[in-house]
Design a protein around this motif. Structure first.
Motif, PDB file in Angstrom:
ATOM      1  N   ASP A  71      -3.974   8.976   2.465  1.00  0.00           N
ATOM      2  CA  ASP A  71      -4.453   7.431   2.821  1.00  0.00           C
ATOM      3  C   ASP A  71      -4.206   6.559   1.530  1.00  0.00           C
ATOM      4  O   ASP A  71      -4.963   6.900   0.583  1.00  0.00           O
ATOM      5  N   THR A  72      -3.160   5.595   1.771  1.00  0.00           N
ATOM      6  CA  THR A  72      -2.904   4.884   0.468  1.00  0.00           C
ATOM      7  C   THR A  72      -4.142   3.906   0.396  1.00  0.00           C
ATOM      8  O   THR A  72      -3.805   3.051  -0.715  1.00  0.00           O
ATOM      9  N   ARG A  73      -5.099   3.606   1.137  1.00  0.00           N
ATOM     10  CA  ARG A  73      -6.213   3.005   0.534  1.00  0.00           C
ATOM     11  C   ARG A  73      -6.884   3.272  -0.644  1.00  0.00           C
ATOM     12  O   ARG A  73      -7.443   2.533  -1.569  1.00  0.00           O
ATOM     13  N   THR A  74      -6.815   4.687  -0.636  1.00  0.00           N
ATOM     14  CA  THR A  74      -7.680   5.506  -1.924  1.00  0.00           C
ATOM     15  C   THR A  74      -6.437   5.115  -3.106  1.00  0.00           C
ATOM     16  O   THR A  74      -6.899   4.815  -4.109  1.00  0.00           O
ATOM     17  N   ASP A  75      -5.495   5.103  -2.866  1.00  0.00           N
ATOM     18  CA  ASP A  75      -4.157   4.877  -3.903  1.00  0.00           C
ATOM     19  C   ASP A  75      -4.357   3.561  -4.311  1.00  0.00           C
ATOM     20  O   ASP A  75      -4.436   3.303  -5.647  1.00  0.00           O
TER      21      ASP A  75
END
Length: 568
Positions: A423-427
């Motif tokens: 999940d790129t939102r965490t990134d």
């Protein structure tokens, strides 16, 4: 049909009301806009009705009025006391006038009532959607809707008709003001936001039962508010420990506010919930609602703390019967604490078995009463901007305050949420440098300088350090493919011994232990030298600056996300 009560809402907060009403022998009908509300099956009957639809609720109640010996209507923990009052007034049921309920539902009307009664309450003005948009390009030009005689920074903007701190935030500049006003208006059912002077000081919650105009206080709790510019309640503790002179002053202002809203006139029957701030000038009214509180207070905190049963009293009052259950039976402390997450997708939840352990290891786990898990694997989570986006809550009670608080906080810290590494939102969160959401650990400038001096993550047997961060994680793309690598962590002694804790109160050691638990890695702490320790494996990967950066930004979740990406 036997004596019947209609309860607005079939959510978790209304569960105690549904169960207590049935225990009292009443035929219990729950109304909710969602047929999948969690407590639908607990009621004797369920009807799917939008709780904003006061005419629809009136029509339904009228359809059963002649079929029952006695009928009552109430709610707890919802924002629809006006729908209750409308129906009670139209059908001649016990309750409060509809106009009084509007006073307690619309924050603009509420403030006007307090102002008229000369009660301590902040100055304010109201912004409508039309005024905001007419100010130019979504409110970013003109600004003719702003009352410059009242607006000063810091200020607070919130919808006039919503609960749970949705769309509510502090603003410290005109730029923040415009952004926050747009959000608050969007959260308002009527398209209006209220702008108030900011009140600085600790906050308290209090509930009361109103019966034939007489006010009975149920209890007073400390609210624990964090994460400015938002107002996120990370828990409450009952009873309060403030001096009696201050608690008496708070309750006096609260009761005066109830009367100013018209909730305690003549033969009125109902409930009231207040949020009061204790400022340097004394108590000031945050708001007062014509219902019992949500946030686990009326259904859980009061019974665990004092033995008082405000929901039982409210149900009896709504049925036209003398309230019972308001006499305190004990003097315990009850502590409710929330747990939260950084943005991402839930991959794994560890620690939910704490309730089972509590039953057999009471002396070790404390006095845990309830675990309310609001998320599950696969759910999207975010850092909370209001009180309905937290991940869950723990409630603990004990004869003394220290034990109750410690039990609740330890239990909340024991719930670990692992996030999906894809999940790129965490990134994006880990890469961001923002005041909100804040870093999990608030480093001093000196510690940040020490962090910058740490070596990057590297392979032990390489001659020079090489950063192993993956593409997207802090903006780099190098990686070390390896078969069953051994992971260790570069020593960061200044941080490890700093005494800092994350936003849940975890120490650095506790955070590292959580990372070890979720990853299954031993993660020994190593020196920063590239010289291999004799016991090191040939393929050891030593986690350096980027690992610590992820941990500082996102606590154990950030560090686990970092490692999970290295291992993908």
């Amino acid at each position: 049909m036997k004596e019947t009560i209609i309860i607005l809402g079939a959510g978790v907060m209304q569960g105690p009301a549904i169960n207590i009403a049935k225990e009292l022998g009443f035929f219990t009908i729950a109304l909710d806009g969602s047929s999948s509300a969690p407590c639908v099956s607990q009621a004797d009957q369920f009807e799917q009705i939008d709780l904003k639809d006061k005419e629809g609720i009136e029509t339904f109640a009228r359809s059963i009025l002649g079929k029952t010996n006695r009928l009552g209507i109430m709610t707890a923990g919802t924002d629809f006391s006006a729908s209750v009052a409308w129906t009670a007034e139209k059908l001649g049921l016990p309750g409060i006038p509809y106009e009084a309920a509007l006073n307690a539902s619309d924050k603009s009307r509420m403030r006007e009532c307090f102002k008229k009664a000369s009660l301590p309450s902040p100055d304010f003005f109201v912004v409508s959607k039309e005024e905001f948009n007419h100010g130019g390009h979504g409110g970013h030009g003109g600004g003719n809707f702003i009352d410059t005689n009242i607006l000063s920074f810091p200020a607070v903007i919130k919808p006039v008709d919503n609960m749970g701190s949705r769309g509510c935030r502090r603003v410290d500049s005109m730029k923040e003001f415009h952004e926050a006003a747009k959000t608050a208006i969007n959260f308002s059912r009527s398209g209006r936001a209220i702008v108030e002077n900011y009140m600085d000081g600790p906050e308290f919650s209090v509930d009361a039962i109103v019966y034939h105009g007489e006010i009975t206080i149920c209890g007073l709790a400390d609210r624990h508010i964090f994460f400015p510019p938002y107002f996120i309640e990370m828990g409450h503790t009952m009873p309060t420990v403030i001096e009696t002179k201050h608690s008496d002053a708070i309750l006096e202002v609260f009761c005066a506010g109830i009367r100013a809203l018209g909730l305690a006139e003549n033969e009125n029957i109902g409930a009231a919930k207040g949020d009061i701030k204790l400022t340097a000038k004394g108590p000031m009214i945050g708001e007062i609602a014509a219902r019992l509180s949500g946030g686990y207070m009326s259904g859980w905190t009061y019974p665990y703390s004092s033995g008082a049963l405000p929901i039982k009293a409210a149900i009896l009052a709504a049925m036209g019967k003398t309230p019972e259950g308001l006499i305190p039976l004990k003097k315990w402390t009850c502590a409710e604490r929330a747990f939260i997450s950084i943005p991402g997708t839930v991959k794994q939840i560890v620690g939910g078995e704490i309730l089972a352990e509590t039953q057999s290891k009471k002396e070790e786990t404390g006095f845990i009463n309830n675990l309310f898990m609001r998320i599950k694997e696969g759910d999207k989570v975010s850092f909370p901007e209001n009180n309905v986006t937290k991940c869950g809550n723990i409630i603990a009670s004990a004869p003394d305050r220290e034990t109750a608080v410690k039990s609740a906080e330890n239990a909340a810290r024991s719930i670990l949420i692992r996030l999906d590494p894809s999940d790129t939102r965490t990134d994006a969160f880990l890469c961001a440098n923002t005041v909100f959401p804040p870093d999990a650990f608030q480093l001093t400038d000196e510690l940040r300088e020490d962090l910058a001096q740490l070596p990057a993550t590297f392979r032990e047997k390489e001659e020079t350090a090489k950063d192993t961060e993956l593409h997207g994680v802090f903006g780099t793309s190098a990686s070390f493919p390896s078969v069953n690598p051994v992971y260790s962590v570069v020593k960061f002694p200044a941080f490890e011994s700093s005494g800092l804790t994350d936003y849940m109160g975890r120490t650095v050691k506790e955070t590292l232990d959580a990372v070890r638990l979720l990853t299954g890695l031993s993660l020994p702490i190593r020196e920063t030298s590239l010289q291999a320790d004799p016991e090191n494996a040939e393929n050891e990967i030593r986690l350096g600056r980027s690992f610590w950066t992820a941990l500082i930004r996102g606590s154990y979740q950030g560090a686990v996300y970092y490692i999970d990406n290295l291992r993908r």
